[in-house]
Write an enzyme that holds these catalytic residues in place. Structure first.
Site: not given
Ligand code: SF4
Length: 384
Positions: A38, A51, A57, A134, A152
């Protein structure tokens, strides 16, 4: 202009430390930036999908899902136009399915209210389903170049260690403190790059266990390293014990011992946990119930059907975030009552080889994998 006083000295020291942290991190990141799919495109949609996937994950697991998802739904319009079933199927196995439902919903909202383009500022982003502080900060800073911080797990760990912050970052006071610090630390006009650098440092160098302090660009600026406190930061409040539930699932066949036999599957209601996914019907075993009693009761309550109980098929253990289950799958034969969607959104009988078309939770997917390998030879109670 006022003259500097002795009282200004701590502020000046703090400003100097912040500037040194920015410089060290951005210089390090020029050579250490992770090459992630990305990051090869500047499309806000791609950054948004990544995101959201990364919320719960790990990067390694998310990459193949990200690539499949982007080729299946290459833009906001295609995601908004898809059925929720198709979106859940593309998400199958990633878990936390509310993320997929929210993505689908947010894509429709974006088409409806923003002409199919993600809004650029944090406040509008946070109004979209599933976009919290976030994700909004990451999209605004990385995709649109806004001066917005992100926190995060990786960023929180780095900041707690560098600044020796004792508050638990998962609790409100700690979280609020980190947001204020991250905003103060942010360099103007390179916030996206700085946020990525903090995330990359936490993911690759300042790892939860065994941080590589000698290779860290912040090693001379880090309080935890100076005091040898890396392993005790961030602070973690003790977790509550995770409850365990026994759950029964009926493999309800419409006819026994036939290659034409179909299995009953039900779709979970949209607002339930795992909403929109298909499953084998059943539910939690109540205290004092046998597995068979629980299954007969659940099938009556959920679908108004009667079954003949057959053999146990398989037991699956699965952990969700806040509880664990042992799923007991039991063969049954449908004997009376047309199923009614009383406590589910939908139902149908499907051939075992057609089950791959539907999105199932991981525990049910394991049952399907075993079923597709197993010949149907079930003995029904009361039949020889
Ligand atoms: Fe983390 Fe060590 Fe770097 Fe401090 S010096 S930020 S503890 S890796």
């Amino acid at each position: 202009m006022s003259k500097a006083t002795r009282d200004d000295a701590p502020l000046a020291r703090q400003a100097g430390a912040y500037a040194a942290i920015r410089r060290a991190l951005l210089t390090w990141h020029e050579r250490a930036r992770r090459d992630l799919p990305w990051r090869r495109r500047s499309d806000p949609y791609a950054i948004w999908i990544a995101e959201v996937m990364l919320q719960q994950t790990q990067v390694k697991t998310a990459i193949p899902y990200y690539e499949r998802f982007l080729s299946r739904f290459p833009d906001i319009q295609s995601l908004a136009a898809a059925s929720l079933d198709d979106v859940l199927k593309a998400w199958e196995g990633l878990g936390y399915y509310a993320r997929a439902r929210n993505l689908h919903h947010a894509a429709a909202e974006t088409v409806r209210h923003y002409g199919g383009r993600l809004p650029e500022n944090r406040a509008d982003l946070e109004r979209l389903p599933g976009i919290g502080s976030y994700t909004a900060g990451a999209i605004a800073s990385i995709a649109f170049g806004a001066d917005e911080p992100v926190i995060d797990g990786n960023v929180a760990r780095v900041l707690c260690r560098v600044f020796e912050i004792e508050d638990d970052p998962r609790k409100a006071p700690g979280r609020n403190r980190l947001w204020i610090l991250a905003r103060d630390l942010l360099p103007i006009s390179t916030a996206g790059r700085f946020n990525e650098a903090l995330m990359d440092l936490g993911a690759t160098v300042c790892t939860p266990r065994s941080p590589q302090c000698e290779a860290c660009p912040l090693r001379t600026l880090c309080t935890a390293r100076r005091k040898g406190r890396q392993s005790s930061l961030p602070t973690r409040s003790p977790r509550r014990p995770i409850p365990h539930h026994d759950v029964v699932a009926g493999l309800v066949w419409d006819r026994p011992r036939s290659p034409e036999a179909h299995l009953l599957i039900t779709k979970r209601r949209p607002d339930d946990m795992l909403g929109g996914l298909w499953e084998f019907p059943g539910g939690k075993v109540e205290p004092g119930e046998s597995l068979e009693q629980a299954l007969v009761r659940e099938l009556r309550e959920e679908l108004a059907i009667e079954v003949a109980i057959g053999e146990p098929f398989m037991t699956v253990h699965h952990a969700y975030t806040h509880f664990r289950i042992t799923l007991h799958a039991i063969h049954c034969r449908h004997v009376a009552g047309t199923p009614q969607a009383i406590a589910c959104a939908d139902w149908r009988f499907a051939a075992p080889h057609d089950l791959d078309q539907y999105a199932f939770p991981t525990a049910d997917r394991r049952l399907i994998a075993a079923l597709q390998k197993t010949p149907l030879e079930v003995t029904w109670r009361g039949e020889s």
